[in-house]
Enzyme design. Structure first.
Site, short mmCIF file in Angstrom:
data_model
loop_
_atom_site.label_atom_id
_atom_site.label_comp_id
_atom_site.label_asym_id
_atom_site.label_seq_id
_atom_site.Cartn_x
_atom_site.Cartn_y
_atom_site.Cartn_z
N GLU A 15 42.34 32.52 50.63
CA GLU A 15 42.06 32.78 49.21
C GLU A 15 40.98 33.85 49.12
OE1 GLU A 15 41.68 33.52 45.73
OE2 GLU A 15 43.16 31.93 45.93
N LYS A 16 41.33 35.01 48.56
CA LYS A 16 40.43 36.16 48.55
C LYS A 16 39.25 36.05 47.61
CE LYS A 16 43.57 38.49 45.41
NZ LYS A 16 44.70 39.37 45.42
N HIS A 17 39.17 35.02 46.78
CA HIS A 17 38.08 34.90 45.81
C HIS A 17 36.92 34.00 46.27
CE1 HIS A 17 41.44 36.26 43.27
NE2 HIS A 17 40.48 36.92 42.66
N HIS A 45 39.46 41.52 48.62
CA HIS A 45 39.56 41.38 47.17
C HIS A 45 39.68 42.78 46.59
CE1 HIS A 45 38.37 40.84 43.01
NE2 HIS A 45 38.75 39.60 43.15
N HIS A 51 39.83 44.94 38.21
CA HIS A 51 39.76 43.66 38.93
C HIS A 51 38.64 43.71 39.96
CE1 HIS A 51 42.25 40.52 41.46
NE2 HIS A 51 41.12 40.01 41.01
N CYS A 108 34.89 36.43 39.45
CA CYS A 108 35.90 37.48 39.38
C CYS A 108 36.23 37.68 37.90
CB CYS A 108 37.15 37.06 40.15
SG CYS A 108 38.55 38.20 39.93
N HIS A 111 39.90 36.13 37.60
CA HIS A 111 40.21 34.79 38.11
C HIS A 111 39.07 33.80 38.03
CE1 HIS A 111 43.24 37.49 39.96
NE2 HIS A 111 44.03 36.55 39.47
#
Length: 124
Positions: A15-17, A45, A51, A108, A111
């Site tokens: 999970e990149k966040h 990310h 973004h 983010c 997100h």
């Protein structure tokens, strides 16, 4: 509803966040601890005007403490202006005298809120 309900977590490898925390698991009493926190270690990310990670916060909650102590808030402000992009990466240092939990939170713009934590033990 508590704001804590909005924090998301997961395995940072998939999970990149999720903020990734690099710190020693064991330190000596009174020793300075170097902590690195970043978002997007395994899966980068996006870092675009549309973004981006706006900030990362780092906290330490001593095992016997009532509340976490904020170590710092790190804002990433360049998101494409003049072709500059700030990477969501930080290094900080602090001294500990008791074991506890290190927390990292990030935001983010698309997100939302993300969190991660790790235990730090202290030896005399």
């Amino acid at each position: 509803m508590s704001i804590g309900n909005f924090y998301q977590s997961g395995d940072w490898k998939g999970e990149k966040h999720v903020p990734v925390i690099h710190a020693p698991e064991m330190v000596k009493n009174g020793e300075e601890v170097e902590v690195k926190v970043l978002v997007g270690e395994e899966i980068p990310h996006p870092n675009t005007l549309e973004h981006y990670i706006a900030w990362i916060k780092v906290y330490f909650k001593p095992e016997e403490g009532k509340f976490p102590v904020e170590i710092g808030t790190y804002t990433f402000a360049a998101h494409g202006e003049s072709e500059l992009f700030t990477a969501p990466y930080l290094t900080t240092k602090f001294k500990v005298s008791a074991p506890g939990t290190l927390y990292a939170t990030s935001y983010c713009n698309i997100h939302g809120l993300w969190e991660n934590s790790m235990e730090i033990k202290v030896e005399d």
